[in-house]
Every structure is written in structure tokens, then in C-alpha cells.
Enzyme design. Structure first.
Site, short mmCIF file in Angstrom:
data_model
loop_
_atom_site.label_atom_id
_atom_site.label_comp_id
_atom_site.label_asym_id
_atom_site.label_seq_id
_atom_site.Cartn_x
_atom_site.Cartn_y
_atom_site.Cartn_z
N ALA A 68 -3.54 -13.57 -19.61
CA ALA A 68 -3.55 -14.99 -19.26
C ALA A 68 -4.58 -15.66 -20.17
CB ALA A 68 -3.94 -15.15 -17.80
N GLY A 111 -2.52 -10.15 -17.92
CA GLY A 111 -1.26 -10.83 -17.60
C GLY A 111 -0.13 -10.42 -18.54
N GLU A 114 1.21 -7.35 -17.06
CA GLU A 114 1.92 -7.74 -15.83
C GLU A 114 3.26 -8.40 -16.13
OE1 GLU A 114 -1.64 -9.83 -14.52
OE2 GLU A 114 -1.61 -8.61 -12.71
N GLU A 134 -9.05 -7.07 -16.66
CA GLU A 134 -9.63 -8.21 -15.91
C GLU A 134 -11.01 -7.89 -15.36
OE1 GLU A 134 -6.51 -7.10 -15.53
OE2 GLU A 134 -5.11 -8.78 -15.40
#
Ligand code: HXC
Length: 262
Positions: A68, A111, A114, A134
Site C-alpha cells: 500500500a 498490500g 495481499e 508491515e
């Protein structure tokens, strides 16, 4: 066709395949909100386009996606992320009916990892690196990583990835059952193989393909008894299609089936 987007490129390398390429090279395809908005739109378009049977999602040689967008997230407050339902839109991808193949080269982190896990099939270059870093940013996975990884690779390995932030190689990801396979070396090879696979899937009955995707996904949500019952009911439903009649007639007549997706 791709001109309406600035963060992704949409192409049709085969008449039945949609290829979506994440395209923020300077930020290693960091997944910003505008990028996700475009991705969701392109996926929805592909899902409703009758000529498309399967979708390939890819990034660059260096990065599928490095996570992200940290710069977009860093100043957000709890109230803001809660009220704006931050990341809720990411789930749209998992609602697409057509199969999505992730073709991963380079970094698939946070992300990005993911996002690959939300796809139906993952193919990886030998260069691919998967991880959930993260923890190094003082947060945890928020795009489904902890849940999807736990059911794919088990508790101990998921804990290791989530709590240490260590990246794993494509081969390790394959050995752990996180991805389908590592393709041969060579630039663009993983995309080539993903398109070939998408083309094969697109040549089948699309009703059966989408039913197959639905029942496999149910295995991650239902109990075994519920899942078996659901699979049987959907299997029964296939007998209402012309494609079932055609597929079985073609077998008996020793010819190739001509599916009409009806
Ligand atoms: C924003 C990013 C980024 C990211 C890289 N960049 N990753 N920008 N968000 N996730 C930017 C860098 O700031 C830099 O921009 C440019 O991309 C190139 O990155 P470098 O670090 O210079 O490249 P390199 O040295 O090759 O290192 C590659 C890397 C590193 C190891 C992948 O970039 C990295 O560690 N990135 C962050 C990985 C990460 O922590 N991901 C998880 C994010 S959190 P400038 O402008 O400086 O040139 C997350 C939460 C998910 O994903 C939860 C919800 C879904």
C-alpha cells in the site's frame, strides 16, 4: 482503450484475455487509492465484457507491487481511516466472477502480497519476493494477508512472515503452497505463461469456469459438510446448461466441444 487510466494499463493480448498491468514504476507500483479505483473499474469492465474469459494481473519486472502507498497512509488518523472505510474497496477484487491470474515478478510486499493472494492463481518469476513487512512500519497486514496466508500456509509460517517481516523467495512460496509454480527465467516469461493459462481457461464453458471458481472459494468459508453440499448443488445446476449437453456429446462423438456459454 488504456488511455482513460493513469495508474494501470489495460490490454487485450488475446481476444478472450484481459491483461491489467499496474503502472506506477517510480513508486514500485505502490497501491494508492487512485490506483485501486482504476483497478476496480478495469476489473468490473472485464467481468461484464462477454468476450473476456479470464484476467491476468501483473506489475513490472522489479515490482508486482511494493505494498500500500506508505506516503499516502502515513499522516492518516484512526478517525479518518475508520470513517472513510480505508481499504474496504480492496475487497472488490475478490467479488469478480471471472478467474484472475496474478503474474508476479519482483517485489510483492505487504498490500502487494495481499493483492496477489486475492487472485485465483499465482504464477511467479524466479525473481519474485513475497512478504508482509508491515511490522517494520508499526502496523499489521490490512488487506487480508493474515487470514489468507494462515489458511494457505498454516499458522507457524504465517506468524513468521507477519511478525518478522522477512521476505521469502518465489521458490519458498511455491514450496509452502502459497503459489501455483515458479516459471522459467526470462523477462516477460511469467506474463506469457499467465496469458497462455488465461487463454486455456477462456476456451472452456464460462458458466462452468465461474461455477468452479465459486465452489473452490467456498472451501475457504464453509464447513466441509456445507461445502460438499454446495458443490453438489452447483454441479447439479450445470445440467441445466447447453454447455453440459455439448461437452458430454462432444466427448461421445470424439470431437472438440464448441461451448456457447449458455
Ligand atoms: C510508497 C514506495 C513504496 C510504498 C517503494 N516506494 N515502496 N512508496 N509506498 N509501499 C517508493 C520509494 O519511496 C521510492 O520513491 C521508490 O518507490 C523506489 O523505492 P526504493 O526504496 O528506493 O527502492 P529499493 O531500494 O530497490 O527498495 C525496494 C523495496 C523498498 C525493498 C521494495 O522500496 C521497500 O521496502 N518498500 C516498502 C515495502 C513495504 O514496507 N511494503 C508494505 C507497505 S504497508 P522515491 O520517491 O524515494 O524515489 C502495506 C499495508 C497493507 O502494504 C495493508 C493494507 C492493504
Amino acid at each position: 482503450m488504456s488511455s482513460k487510466y493513469t495508474n494501470i494499463i489495460v490490454a487485450k493480448p488475446e481476444p478472450s484475455v484481459s491483461l491489467i498491468t499496474l503502472n506506477r514504476p517510480k513508486a514500485l507500483n505502490a497501491l494508492s487509492s487512485p490506483l485501486f479505483e482504476e483497478l476496480n473499474k478495469a476489473l468490473k469492465d472485464a467481468d461484464t465484457d462477454d468476450s473476456i474469459g479470464a484476467i491476468v494481473l501483473t506489475g513490472s519486472e522489479k515490482a508486482f507491487a511494493a505494498g500500500a502507498d506508505i506516503k499516502e497512509m502515513q499522516d492518516k488518523t484512526y478517525a479518518e481511516v475508520f470513517k472513510n472505510r480505508f481499504l474496504e474497496d480492496w475487497g472488490q477484487l475478490a467479488k469478480i466472477r471471472k478467474p484472475i491470474i496474478a503474474a508476479v515478478s519482483g517485489y510483492a510486499l505487504g498490500g502487494g502480497c495481499e493483492l496477489a493472494l486475492m487472485c485465483d492463481i499465482i504464477l511467479a518469476s524466479p525473481t519474485a519476493k513475497f512478504g508482509q513487512p508491515e511490522i517494520n512500519l508499526g502496523v499489521i497486514p490490512g488487506g487480508g494477508g493474515s487470514q489468507r496466508l494462515a489458511s494457505l500456509i498454516g499458522k507457524s509460517r504465517t506468524m513468521e512472515l507477519v511478525l518478522t517481516g522477512r521476505n521469502i523467495s518465489a521458490q519458498e512460496a511455491a514450496d509452502w503452497g502459497m503459489i501455483s509454480r515458479v516459471v522459467g527465467e526470462g523477462e516477460g516469461q511469467v506474463i506469457k505463461e499467465a496469458i497462455e493459462m488465461a487463454k486455456t481457461i477462456a476456451s472452456k464453458s464460462q458458466i462452468a469456469v465461474q461455477a468452479g471458481k465459486e465452489v473452490v472459494n467456498a472451501a475457504y468459508e464453509l464447513t466441509l459438510a456445507e461445502g460438499l453440499r454446495f458443490e453438489r448443488r452447483i454441479f447439479h445446476g450445470c445440467f441445466a446448461t447447453n454447455d453440459q449437453k455439448e461437452g458430454m456429446a462432444a466427448f461421445s462423438e470424439k470431437r472438440k466441444a464448441e461451448f456457447t456459454n449458455s
